[in-house]
Design a protein around this motif. Structure first.
Motif, PDB file in Angstrom:
ATOM      1  N   HIS A 102       1.000  -1.287   0.043  1.00 56.52           N
ATOM      2  CA  HIS A 102      -0.017   0.133   0.547  1.00 56.52           C
ATOM      3  C   HIS A 102       0.634   1.141  -0.023  1.00 56.52           C
ATOM      4  O   HIS A 102       0.584   2.297   0.687  1.00 56.52           O
ATOM      5  CB  HIS A 102      -0.888  -0.159   1.138  1.00 56.52           C
ATOM      6  CG  HIS A 102      -2.239   0.891   1.001  1.00 56.52           C
ATOM      7  ND1 HIS A 102      -3.385   0.828   0.403  1.00 56.52           N
ATOM      8  CD2 HIS A 102      -2.357   2.239   1.846  1.00 56.52           C
ATOM      9  CE1 HIS A 102      -4.131   1.589   0.875  1.00 56.52           C
ATOM     10  NE2 HIS A 102      -3.533   2.123   1.213  1.00 56.52           N
ATOM     11  N   TRP A 103       2.157   1.152  -0.560  1.00 62.29           N
ATOM     12  CA  TRP A 103       3.192   2.353  -0.430  1.00 62.29           C
ATOM     13  C   TRP A 103       2.335   3.190  -1.131  1.00 62.29           C
ATOM     14  O   TRP A 103       2.567   3.562  -2.286  1.00 62.29           O
ATOM     15  CB  TRP A 103       4.797   2.016  -0.953  1.00 62.29           C
ATOM     16  CG  TRP A 103       5.468   2.902  -0.816  1.00 62.29           C
ATOM     17  CD1 TRP A 103       5.928   3.488  -1.848  1.00 62.29           C
ATOM     18  CD2 TRP A 103       6.527   3.063   0.440  1.00 62.29           C
ATOM     19  NE1 TRP A 103       7.381   4.422  -1.194  1.00 62.29           N
ATOM     20  CE2 TRP A 103       7.559   3.670   0.169  1.00 62.29           C
ATOM     21  CE3 TRP A 103       6.200   1.893   1.402  1.00 62.29           C
ATOM     22  CZ2 TRP A 103       8.539   4.569   1.174  1.00 62.29           C
ATOM     23  CZ3 TRP A 103       7.595   2.630   2.361  1.00 62.29           C
ATOM     24  CH2 TRP A 103       8.595   3.167   2.274  1.00 62.29           C
ATOM     25  N   GLY A 104       2.446   4.641  -0.517  1.00 67.12           N
ATOM     26  CA  GLY A 104       2.336   5.507  -0.891  1.00 67.12           C
ATOM     27  C   GLY A 104       0.498   5.925  -1.547  1.00 67.12           C
ATOM     28  O   GLY A 104      -0.179   7.144  -2.210  1.00 67.12           O
ATOM     29  N   ALA A 105      -0.788   4.572  -1.293  1.00 65.05           N
ATOM     30  CA  ALA A 105      -1.967   5.388  -1.652  1.00 65.05           C
ATOM     31  C   ALA A 105      -2.576   5.204   0.037  1.00 65.05           C
ATOM     32  O   ALA A 105      -2.318   5.425   0.999  1.00 65.05           O
ATOM     33  CB  ALA A 105      -2.223   3.600  -2.132  1.00 65.05           C
ATOM     34  N   THR A 106      -3.769   5.326  -0.716  1.00 65.09           N
ATOM     35  CA  THR A 106      -4.596   5.735   0.901  1.00 65.09           C
ATOM     36  C   THR A 106      -6.129   4.775   0.009  1.00 65.09           C
ATOM     37  O   THR A 106      -6.280   4.707  -0.159  1.00 65.09           O
ATOM     38  CB  THR A 106      -5.005   7.590   0.638  1.00 65.09           C
ATOM     39  OG1 THR A 106      -5.576   8.027   1.519  1.00 65.09           O
ATOM     40  CG2 THR A 106      -6.014   7.971  -0.775  1.00 65.09           C
ATOM     41  N   SER A 107      -6.876   5.081   1.302  1.00 62.82           N
ATOM     42  CA  SER A 107      -8.170   3.574   1.511  1.00 62.82           C
ATOM     43  C   SER A 107      -8.662   3.592   0.709  1.00 62.82           C
ATOM     44  O   SER A 107      -9.208   2.891   0.015  1.00 62.82           O
ATOM     45  CB  SER A 107      -8.859   4.440   3.332  1.00 62.82           C
ATOM     46  OG  SER A 107      -7.959   3.686   3.418  1.00 62.82           O
ATOM     47  N   GLN A 108      -9.231   5.221   0.197  1.00 59.07           N
ATOM     48  CA  GLN A 108      -9.874   5.366  -1.265  1.00 59.07           C
ATOM     49  C   GLN A 108      -9.431   4.918  -1.878  1.00 59.07           C
ATOM     50  O   GLN A 108     -10.118   5.074  -2.981  1.00 59.07           O
ATOM     51  CB  GLN A 108     -10.346   6.987  -1.131  1.00 59.07           C
ATOM     52  CG  GLN A 108     -11.831   7.377  -2.000  1.00 59.07           C
ATOM     53  CD  GLN A 108     -11.610   8.879  -1.835  1.00 59.07           C
ATOM     54  OE1 GLN A 108     -11.769   9.305  -1.057  1.00 59.07           O
ATOM     55  NE2 GLN A 108     -13.234   8.365  -2.274  1.00 59.07           N
ATOM     56  N   ASP A 109      -7.899   5.350  -2.369  1.00 59.75           N
ATOM     57  CA  ASP A 109      -7.505   4.706  -3.383  1.00 59.75           C
ATOM     58  C   ASP A 109      -7.695   3.188  -3.928  1.00 59.75           C
ATOM     59  O   ASP A 109      -8.602   2.934  -5.114  1.00 59.75           O
ATOM     60  CB  ASP A 109      -6.229   4.818  -3.541  1.00 59.75           C
ATOM     61  CG  ASP A 109      -5.815   6.124  -3.791  1.00 59.75           C
ATOM     62  OD1 ASP A 109      -6.410   7.201  -4.510  1.00 59.75           O
ATOM     63  OD2 ASP A 109      -3.832   6.613  -2.841  1.00 59.75           O
ATOM     64  N   VAL A 110      -7.746   2.572  -2.820  1.00 56.05           N
ATOM     65  CA  VAL A 110      -7.663   0.698  -3.255  1.00 56.05           C
ATOM     66  C   VAL A 110      -9.456   0.405  -3.596  1.00 56.05           C
ATOM     67  O   VAL A 110      -9.703  -0.182  -4.320  1.00 56.05           O
ATOM     68  CB  VAL A 110      -7.440  -0.044  -2.232  1.00 56.05           C
ATOM     69  CG1 VAL A 110      -7.637   0.382  -0.660  1.00 56.05           C
ATOM     70  CG2 VAL A 110      -7.418  -1.203  -2.372  1.00 56.05           C
TER      71      VAL A 110
END
Length: 450
Positions: A102-110
């Motif tokens: 999950h490097w550099g991402a946020t919850s909403q991205d995934v």
């Protein structure tokens, strides 16, 4: 997990599977695998870490659904529990790689991206049912080009039309609404990747490169910018679904009315009654109409949820997933049920003729007025025909017989006119032209496929 019995009528098995817990979890895993690969390609994380993450996450499954739900309610997002679970799995096998999950991402991205992947799978099933119902409608419109029936306005007999035109009308509205809905679906198929607040700041200058590789891996398009709080694509998709399902509801309502025994002109396979053996209920039409009642409220919710604060909403985003899924499931149920109705629809053209005859010619009152108006003026012609209609009603005779007894009317008609003015087949106007135009428009690119 199968849908509850209470929701059986507003979903289908195929679309239910597309949004099942396992399918959503799998889509989130696909995002994390694709993200790791993309970051390795861009040089953001080690190749070995990406390989390790992919190897572990590829086989991940939901171990504790209860824990996921507890976390979801506590954090208002499913992503936190999923990322924690995946990180723990990777750490067990490859401790050094776990930090890169999950490097550099946020919850909403995934979550947003996973939801779009599930929507793509659901769309395949919906499109298949749409193609079924369009093929069935096309066949009905062609087969019954000259099948004459009553047109009905405000639920009352009007003037003659053809069942071919009626079916083509259904075909036309579904072709148009599908074309509009499909175009909004295409616009939903974009990756969500913005990081903490939509700038991908954690990735430095590598953000666009990672986004490109991530989108390509998942088969999604790249938006102009992250859309964390800009929800027009999803709102437009749900609103267009409302129009499409409304069109299906109109069709189902028409068929249900034609099934009434006192009309008896068209019949779906039908369902039974628990206590009245004689009944043939418009059961599948009822499912379509139920979905058509359900979706408008969901559309309103989705439009209301567009008012989202700053870079991530408090509540607006959180209500969308359930609303979107319910809309798609109801739309799928309506399309599948309507396809079933149309593929087995029985048309009673003899009864259609009988219902025309049962009006005793009163449906040709307009035709009679229009014939007399050039000589008498429209108002005087209408008054004269109204007198004939009243005489016919009082005596139980046909309008033709009553008109023959009124010299002021009968003397203005030739023998041929007295024979033909009351024939349904010769008072269809431009019905065939309109039917042909509707069929041609429905065959245009985009009317049946997205």
């Amino acid at each position: 997990m199968p849908s509850p019995l209470t929701h059986t009528l507003v979903t289908t098995d195929a679309v239910g599977r597309a949004f099942a817990d396992e399918a959503l979890f799998s889509a989130m895993c696909r995002f994390e695998i694709a993200l790791a690969r993309a970051e390795a390609v861009a040089g953001v994380i080690p190749d070995a870490a990406a390989t390790a993450i992919a190897d572990v996450v590829r086989t991940a499954a939901i171990d504790d659904a209860v824990a996921l739900r507890v976390s979801l309610r506590a954090n208002a997002t499913l992503s936190i529990a999923v990322v924690q679970a995946l990180s723990a799995r990777v750490a067990q096998a490859h401790p050094e790689a776990a930090r890169y999950v999950h490097w550099g991402a946020t919850s909403q991205d995934v979550f947003d991206t996973a939801l779009m992947l599930c929507l793509r799978d659901a769309w395949i099933a919906i499109e298949a049912d749409h193609l079924r119902l369009m093929a069935a409608l096309d066949a009905l419109a062609v087969r019954h080009a000259r099948t004459v029936m009553l047109g009905r306005t405000l639920l009352q007999p009007a003037v003659p039309t053809t069942f071919g035109l009626k079916a083509a009308g259904w075909l036309g509205t579904l072709a148009r609404s599908w074309r509009a809905w499909a175009s909004t679906f295409d616009r939903t198929q974009v990756v969500q990747f913005g990081g903490a607040a939509g700038t991908l700041s954690a990735l430095g200058t590598h953000g666009p490169a990672v986004e490109q590789a991530l989108a390509e891996d998942l088969g999604l398009e790249i938006p102009d910018a992250p859309w964390h709080a800009h929800r027009d694509r999803l709102a437009a998709f749900v609103a267009a679904a409302g129009v499409y399902v409304g069109a299906l509801g109109k069709l189902a309502g028409d068929v249900a009315l034609l099934m009434q025994p006192e009309i008896g002109e068209a019949f779906e396979a039908g369902g039974g009654s628990s206590t009245m053996p004689h009944k043939r209920n418009p059961s599948r039409c009822a499912v379509v109409v139920a979905c058509a009642h359900r979706v408008p409220g969901l559309v309103a919710t989705m439009l209301g949820a567009m008012v989202q604060e700053h870079e991530r909403a408090v509540g607006g985003w959180h209500v969308e997933a359930a609303t979107l899924v319910d809309t798609v499931q109801a739309s799928a149920s309506a399309a599948a049920s309507m396809a079933d109705v149309l593929e087995s629809l029985t048309i009673d053209d003899v009864r259609m003729r009988a219902n025309i005859e049962a009006t005793r010619g009163t449906i040709f009152a307009e035709r009679l007025v229009m014939r007399l108006a050039p000589d008498l003026g429209r108002q005087e012609a209408a008054a004269l025909v109204k007198t004939a209609l009243e005489a016919a009603a009082a005596s139980g005779r046909s309008l033709a017989d009553a008109a023959a007894d009124l010299p002021a009317l009968a003397d203005r008609l030739t023998a041929d006119e007295r024979a033909t003015l009351f024939e349904a087949d010769t008072y269809l106007g431009s019905a065939e032209t309109f039917r042909a135009r509707l069929l041609a428009a429905a065959a245009a690119p985009g009317s049946r496929r997205h």
